[in-house]
Design a protein around this motif. Structure first.
Motif, PDB file in Angstrom:
ATOM      1  N   ALA A  95     -30.046  30.998 -17.569  1.00 52.05           N
ATOM      2  CA  ALA A  95     -28.747  31.065 -17.546  1.00 52.05           C
ATOM      3  C   ALA A  95     -27.790  29.830 -16.861  1.00 52.05           C
ATOM      4  O   ALA A  95     -28.849  28.649 -17.389  1.00 52.05           O
ATOM      5  CB  ALA A  95     -28.595  31.758 -15.668  1.00 52.05           C
ATOM      6  N   TYR A  96     -26.119  29.706 -16.901  1.00 53.81           N
ATOM      7  CA  TYR A  96     -26.023  28.551 -17.424  1.00 53.81           C
ATOM      8  C   TYR A  96     -24.851  28.753 -16.681  1.00 53.81           C
ATOM      9  O   TYR A  96     -23.735  29.606 -16.578  1.00 53.81           O
ATOM     10  CB  TYR A  96     -26.096  28.153 -19.054  1.00 53.81           C
ATOM     11  CG  TYR A  96     -24.898  29.023 -19.856  1.00 53.81           C
ATOM     12  CD1 TYR A  96     -25.095  29.972 -20.146  1.00 53.81           C
ATOM     13  CD2 TYR A  96     -23.712  28.121 -19.733  1.00 53.81           C
ATOM     14  CE1 TYR A  96     -24.404  30.862 -20.515  1.00 53.81           C
ATOM     15  CE2 TYR A  96     -22.913  29.352 -21.051  1.00 53.81           C
ATOM     16  CZ  TYR A  96     -22.886  30.476 -20.603  1.00 53.81           C
ATOM     17  OH  TYR A  96     -22.441  31.038 -21.767  1.00 53.81           O
ATOM     18  N   PRO A  97     -23.972  26.854 -16.516  1.00 50.71           N
ATOM     19  CA  PRO A  97     -22.725  27.418 -15.750  1.00 50.71           C
ATOM     20  C   PRO A  97     -21.988  27.302 -17.171  1.00 50.71           C
ATOM     21  O   PRO A  97     -21.869  26.282 -18.005  1.00 50.71           O
ATOM     22  CB  PRO A  97     -22.502  26.318 -14.937  1.00 50.71           C
ATOM     23  CG  PRO A  97     -23.839  24.686 -15.907  1.00 50.71           C
ATOM     24  CD  PRO A  97     -25.147  25.620 -16.355  1.00 50.71           C
ATOM     25  N   ALA A  98     -20.838  28.037 -16.895  1.00 51.35           N
ATOM     26  CA  ALA A  98     -19.241  28.462 -17.757  1.00 51.35           C
ATOM     27  C   ALA A  98     -18.451  27.927 -16.801  1.00 51.35           C
ATOM     28  O   ALA A  98     -18.604  28.741 -16.093  1.00 51.35           O
ATOM     29  CB  ALA A  98     -19.508  29.595 -18.366  1.00 51.35           C
ATOM     30  N   GLU A  99     -17.159  27.309 -17.947  1.00 48.06           N
ATOM     31  CA  GLU A  99     -16.278  26.971 -17.286  1.00 48.06           C
ATOM     32  C   GLU A  99     -15.060  28.367 -18.290  1.00 48.06           C
ATOM     33  O   GLU A  99     -15.468  29.175 -19.347  1.00 48.06           O
ATOM     34  CB  GLU A  99     -15.405  26.290 -17.658  1.00 48.06           C
ATOM     35  CG  GLU A  99     -16.299  24.830 -17.359  1.00 48.06           C
ATOM     36  CD  GLU A  99     -15.373  24.825 -15.610  1.00 48.06           C
ATOM     37  OE1 GLU A  99     -14.272  25.012 -15.890  1.00 48.06           O
ATOM     38  OE2 GLU A  99     -15.896  23.552 -15.853  1.00 48.06           O
TER      39      GLU A  99
ATOM     40  N   GLY B   3     -11.840  29.492 -13.860  1.00 48.23           N
ATOM     41  CA  GLY B   3     -12.811  29.441 -12.939  1.00 48.23           C
ATOM     42  C   GLY B   3     -14.534  28.717 -13.213  1.00 48.23           C
ATOM     43  O   GLY B   3     -13.962  28.456 -14.299  1.00 48.23           O
ATOM     44  N   THR B   4     -14.651  29.399 -12.449  1.00 40.79           N
ATOM     45  CA  THR B   4     -16.835  28.666 -13.550  1.00 40.79           C
ATOM     46  C   THR B   4     -17.512  29.947 -12.582  1.00 40.79           C
ATOM     47  O   THR B   4     -17.355  30.376 -11.734  1.00 40.79           O
ATOM     48  CB  THR B   4     -17.118  27.215 -12.605  1.00 40.79           C
ATOM     49  OG1 THR B   4     -17.078  27.416 -11.423  1.00 40.79           O
ATOM     50  CG2 THR B   4     -16.384  26.126 -13.060  1.00 40.79           C
ATOM     51  N   ALA B   5     -17.920  29.697 -13.463  1.00 35.63           N
ATOM     52  CA  ALA B   5     -19.289  30.949 -13.428  1.00 35.63           C
ATOM     53  C   ALA B   5     -20.941  30.887 -13.817  1.00 35.63           C
ATOM     54  O   ALA B   5     -20.326  30.038 -14.829  1.00 35.63           O
ATOM     55  CB  ALA B   5     -19.038  32.647 -13.399  1.00 35.63           C
ATOM     56  N   ILE B   6     -21.959  31.348 -13.419  1.00 34.95           N
ATOM     57  CA  ILE B   6     -23.352  31.077 -14.111  1.00 34.95           C
ATOM     58  C   ILE B   6     -23.301  32.373 -15.494  1.00 34.95           C
ATOM     59  O   ILE B   6     -23.349  33.316 -14.347  1.00 34.95           O
ATOM     60  CB  ILE B   6     -24.365  30.995 -12.668  1.00 34.95           C
ATOM     61  CG1 ILE B   6     -24.091  30.101 -11.814  1.00 34.95           C
ATOM     62  CG2 ILE B   6     -25.744  30.877 -13.539  1.00 34.95           C
ATOM     63  CD1 ILE B   6     -24.045  28.489 -12.324  1.00 34.95           C
ATOM     64  N   LEU B   7     -23.529  31.979 -16.320  1.00 35.65           N
ATOM     65  CA  LEU B   7     -24.084  33.411 -17.208  1.00 35.65           C
ATOM     66  C   LEU B   7     -25.064  33.197 -17.517  1.00 35.65           C
ATOM     67  O   LEU B   7     -25.964  32.881 -17.325  1.00 35.65           O
ATOM     68  CB  LEU B   7     -22.541  33.129 -17.970  1.00 35.65           C
ATOM     69  CG  LEU B   7     -21.316  33.394 -17.902  1.00 35.65           C
ATOM     70  CD1 LEU B   7     -20.119  32.829 -18.765  1.00 35.65           C
ATOM     71  CD2 LEU B   7     -20.823  34.790 -16.791  1.00 35.65           C
TER      72      LEU B   7
END
Ligand SMILES: [Zn+2]
Ligand SMILES: [Zn+2]
Length: 172
Positions: A70-74, A58-62
């Motif tokens: 906030a940054y995008p994470a795999e 998944g991908t999420a903003i953590l």
């Protein structure tokens, strides 16, 4: 997050489920947004049991725990579980009915809800301490400036003992 086992004829069977991110309960404040969740399954059947090897991606903003940006994470995590009939459980087996690695169907209804499995895998996929980058410099413990993007003069001044504890925290 329903899986209908009747759709599989030959085993092992493969299936990719696209999960609606809105159905995931992140349970953590540092998950700002879930943008995509997929569950890839390989299903093997043995008697009346289905052995599922799954991979959640998944991908999420953590939110970075150091700089709070906030940054995008795999995200990826294994999700292995067994699907079996609830009717055939002996009383001894009922002790494991809460075991998160088991999913049960009842009677001839071969549809199972994978919400618990998916939510558990999603939680496990999250880093304990999300970091926007390995080298994130975090916030200045004195003035709060984001040291990745800005500068301050605090380090040049006398260190203030009251802040040392917080500084240690940020430097971990
Ligand atoms: Zn950061
Ligand atoms: Zn500062």
């Amino acid at each position: 997050m329903i899986l209908d086992l009747r759709e599989f004829v030959d085993f092992p069977a493969g299936k990719q489920l696209a999960i609606d991110p809105g159905q995931i309960k992140p349970l953590r404040d540092d998950v700002k947004k879930i943008t995509r969740v997929l569950l890839d399954l390989t299903i093997q059947k043995s008697g009346d049991e289905y052995y599922c090897q799954g991979k959640l991606s998944g991908t999420a903003i953590l939110e970075c725990w150091r700089c709070l940006e906030a940054y995008p994470a795999e995200l990826t995590e294994k999700a292995d579980f067994i699907i079996c009939s609830a009717d055939r459980l002996t009383s001894r087996d009922k002790d494991v009915i809460d075991d998160e690695d088991y999913v049960y169907f009842r009677g001839d209804d071969r549809r199972v809800d994978l919400s618990v499995i998916v939510n558990q895998a999603f939680l496990l996929s999250l880093p304990m301490k999300p970091l926007c980058s390995e080298g994130c410099r975090g916030l200045c413990p004195r003035c709060g400036v984001n040291l990745n993007t800005g500068q301050c003069d605090c380090r040049k001044k006398e260190p203030d003992a009251r802040w040392q504890g917080l500084k240690d925290l940020f430097n971990q």
